[in-house]
Design a protein around this motif. Structure first.
Motif, PDB file in Angstrom:
ATOM      1  N   TYR A 240      -4.135 -17.327   6.129  1.00 43.82           N
ATOM      2  CA  TYR A 240      -4.857 -16.916   4.942  1.00 43.82           C
ATOM      3  C   TYR A 240      -3.813 -16.959   3.556  1.00 43.82           C
ATOM      4  O   TYR A 240      -2.592 -17.281   3.840  1.00 43.82           O
ATOM      5  N   ASP A 241      -4.573 -17.149   2.513  1.00 45.59           N
ATOM      6  CA  ASP A 241      -3.677 -17.165   1.282  1.00 45.59           C
ATOM      7  C   ASP A 241      -3.593 -15.689   0.757  1.00 45.59           C
ATOM      8  O   ASP A 241      -4.894 -15.162   0.363  1.00 45.59           O
ATOM      9  N   SER A 242      -2.578 -15.262   0.570  1.00 48.81           N
ATOM     10  CA  SER A 242      -2.600 -13.819  -0.045  1.00 48.81           C
ATOM     11  C   SER A 242      -2.698 -13.754  -1.442  1.00 48.81           C
ATOM     12  O   SER A 242      -2.480 -14.731  -2.308  1.00 48.81           O
ATOM     13  N   LEU A 243      -3.271 -12.719  -1.699  1.00 46.58           N
ATOM     14  CA  LEU A 243      -3.714 -12.534  -3.316  1.00 46.58           C
ATOM     15  C   LEU A 243      -2.430 -11.800  -3.855  1.00 46.58           C
ATOM     16  O   LEU A 243      -1.879 -10.994  -3.184  1.00 46.58           O
ATOM     17  N   PRO A 244      -2.011 -12.432  -5.014  1.00 46.48           N
ATOM     18  CA  PRO A 244      -0.734 -11.896  -5.673  1.00 46.48           C
ATOM     19  C   PRO A 244      -1.016 -10.284  -5.956  1.00 46.48           C
ATOM     20  O   PRO A 244      -2.121  -9.988  -6.644  1.00 46.48           O
ATOM     21  N   GLN A 245      -0.150  -9.387  -6.004  1.00 44.64           N
ATOM     22  CA  GLN A 245      -0.082  -8.012  -6.479  1.00 44.64           C
ATOM     23  C   GLN A 245      -0.066  -8.018  -7.907  1.00 44.64           C
ATOM     24  O   GLN A 245       0.936  -8.431  -8.693  1.00 44.64           O
TER      25      GLN A 245
ATOM     26  N   ASP B 129       2.773  -2.292  -3.185  1.00 43.44           N
ATOM     27  CA  ASP B 129       1.838  -1.199  -2.992  1.00 43.44           C
ATOM     28  C   ASP B 129       0.927  -1.375  -1.961  1.00 43.44           C
ATOM     29  O   ASP B 129       1.043  -2.008  -0.942  1.00 43.44           O
ATOM     30  N   THR B 130      -0.059  -0.300  -2.046  1.00 46.02           N
ATOM     31  CA  THR B 130      -0.699   0.057  -0.688  1.00 46.02           C
ATOM     32  C   THR B 130      -1.900  -0.905  -0.527  1.00 46.02           C
ATOM     33  O   THR B 130      -2.248  -0.870   0.876  1.00 46.02           O
ATOM     34  N   ILE B 131      -2.050  -1.837  -1.286  1.00 42.30           N
ATOM     35  CA  ILE B 131      -3.094  -2.920  -1.087  1.00 42.30           C
ATOM     36  C   ILE B 131      -2.662  -4.179  -0.794  1.00 42.30           C
ATOM     37  O   ILE B 131      -1.846  -4.837  -1.547  1.00 42.30           O
ATOM     38  N   VAL B 132      -3.073  -4.854   0.482  1.00 36.93           N
ATOM     39  CA  VAL B 132      -2.737  -6.174   0.711  1.00 36.93           C
ATOM     40  C   VAL B 132      -4.227  -6.914   0.874  1.00 36.93           C
ATOM     41  O   VAL B 132      -4.990  -6.602   1.499  1.00 36.93           O
ATOM     42  N   ALA B 133      -4.020  -8.171   0.352  1.00 36.39           N
ATOM     43  CA  ALA B 133      -5.462  -8.956   0.180  1.00 36.39           C
ATOM     44  C   ALA B 133      -5.394 -10.393   0.450  1.00 36.39           C
ATOM     45  O   ALA B 133      -4.126 -10.779   0.215  1.00 36.39           O
TER      46      ALA B 133
ATOM     47  N   ALA C 159      -1.904   0.547  -9.297  1.00 35.43           N
ATOM     48  CA  ALA C 159      -1.881  -0.779  -8.787  1.00 35.43           C
ATOM     49  C   ALA C 159      -2.679  -1.182  -7.629  1.00 35.43           C
ATOM     50  O   ALA C 159      -3.357  -2.124  -7.595  1.00 35.43           O
ATOM     51  N   ALA C 160      -3.231  -0.225  -6.786  1.00 32.87           N
ATOM     52  CA  ALA C 160      -4.149  -0.482  -5.847  1.00 32.87           C
ATOM     53  C   ALA C 160      -5.444  -0.738  -6.495  1.00 32.87           C
ATOM     54  O   ALA C 160      -6.226  -1.661  -5.843  1.00 32.87           O
ATOM     55  N   GLY C 161      -5.900   0.090  -7.580  1.00 33.00           N
ATOM     56  CA  GLY C 161      -7.262  -0.144  -8.085  1.00 33.00           C
ATOM     57  C   GLY C 161      -7.209  -1.662  -8.985  1.00 33.00           C
ATOM     58  O   GLY C 161      -8.117  -2.252  -8.688  1.00 33.00           O
ATOM     59  N   GLU C 162      -6.081  -2.034  -9.548  1.00 33.12           N
ATOM     60  CA  GLU C 162      -6.241  -3.485 -10.166  1.00 33.12           C
ATOM     61  C   GLU C 162      -6.169  -4.343  -9.006  1.00 33.12           C
ATOM     62  O   GLU C 162      -7.031  -5.406  -9.206  1.00 33.12           O
ATOM     63  N   ALA C 163      -5.646  -4.296  -8.100  1.00 36.21           N
ATOM     64  CA  ALA C 163      -5.428  -5.349  -6.788  1.00 36.21           C
ATOM     65  C   ALA C 163      -6.789  -5.239  -6.128  1.00 36.21           C
ATOM     66  O   ALA C 163      -7.394  -6.454  -5.860  1.00 36.21           O
ATOM     67  N   ILE C 164      -7.646  -4.179  -6.250  1.00 34.15           N
ATOM     68  CA  ILE C 164      -8.869  -4.339  -5.346  1.00 34.15           C
ATOM     69  C   ILE C 164      -9.820  -4.873  -6.601  1.00 34.15           C
ATOM     70  O   ILE C 164     -10.713  -5.801  -6.159  1.00 34.15           O
TER      71      ILE C 164
END
Length: 304
Positions: A72-77, A108-112, A139-144
């Motif tokens: 998979y391709d990781s989304l940047p934080q 941070d807590t989100i990995v996408a 950071a988590a909210g922005e990543a989502i």
């Protein structure tokens, strides 16, 4: 004492050929007390073989087991303000962030990530509970939000795996503002006509439950997952009554219509693939049949 610990003991151990044993070599099942070798547990997707208890699973490992061939391709934080309130309790918030980053090797807590599940492209978002309890901050909210925007741009479904204690207290009202922000992102995806599926894992609580975790088109839960807003003890102290056995577990919520199905971790990927192919009207050779108890089964049907 330091001289004995740091010099004498290592010398004796090296002479006797003794090696230090890692602390996490064996994992204890919370239900039965069974000791499981950590490599065996990892190979079994962090599910205790005998009891079937679902342990917390690292976010990156979950993405790897979800996507085809683990690719998979990781989304940047996204870059955000680190400590806007200059918060401090027993220690500085910046120190807590630093410790969690060292512990998890995450920002941070989100990995996408973006990848395919049985050939179907999707965006997957996972909470890492080991990073400050998977708490929802800026950071988590922005990543989502960015993950939802990516799903819209790629015109593909989004699947999220929440595992959180709720909003991050060290960011105060700025953390609570992530609830409406992520809710708007969910609405944007739905307006684009794209499916949104939530896989509820243990635990999913607080502000996360009060926002995007309960807004899916379909809600799947892992066995035994705790899913709630306020904890059982808080509710009992407030209403001064004893709550039913198993209250707030995935099975209890399934029985009372709050989740659509309870699916074992090994079956999550194929279940998601079948559901999303139905929702996106992709050709498929199998259809999903769900009984009244929430158990999923397959029925062969002609491919569309």
């Amino acid at each position: 004492m330091n001289w004995i610990t740091n010099y004498v003991r290592p010398k004796i151990n090296s002479m006797l050929g003794r090696r230090e044993v890692p602390e996490n070599l064996w994992i204890k099942c919370p239900e039965t007390g069974e000791m499981v070798f950590h490599k065996d547990l990892e190979e079994n997707l962090w599910v205790i073989p005998q009891s079937g208890y679902h342990m917390k699973m690292p976010a990156k490992a979950r993405l790897k087991t979800l996507f085809d061939d683990g690719a998979y391709d990781s989304l940047p934080q996204p870059k955000v303000a680190q400590d806007p309130l200059k918060f401090r309790d027993s220690k500085k918030y910046t120190d807590r962030l630093r410790d969690s980053r060292v512990k998890t090797d995450l920002e941070d807590t989100i990995v996408a990530g973006v990848g395919t599940v049985e050939g179907l492209k999707l965006v997957a978002v996972v909470h890492e509970f080991n990073f400050m309890g998977g708490s929802l901050g800026i950071a988590a909210g922005e990543a989502i939000v960015k993950a939802f925007e990516r799903a819209i741009a790629e015109h593909c479904p989004l699947v999220i795996f929440p595992a959180s204690g709720g909003a991050r207290m060290q960011e105060g009202i700025l953390s609570l503002m992530q609830l409406p922000r992520t809710t708007v992102a969910v609405q944007m995806l739905k307006e684009a006509g794209l499916p949104y599926v939530v896989v509820l894992t243990n635990p999913t609580t607080g502000g996360v439950t009060a926002s995007y975790a309960m807004l899916g088109d379909i809600h799947i839960a892992e066995p035994g997952a705790e899913i709630c807003f306020a904890g059982k003890r808080v509710i009992e102290q407030t209403i001064r009554e004893k709550l039913p056995e198993g209250f707030q577990t995935a099975e209890y919520l399934l029985e009372h219509g709050m989740v659509d199905m309870v699916v074992k971790r090994h079956d999550i990927a194929p279940t998601l693939a079948r559901l999303l192919k139905i929702l996106t009207r992709e050709p498929a050779g199998e259809a999903m049949v769900v009984s009244e108890s929430g158990e999923a089964s397959q029925a062969l049907v002609p491919a569309a």
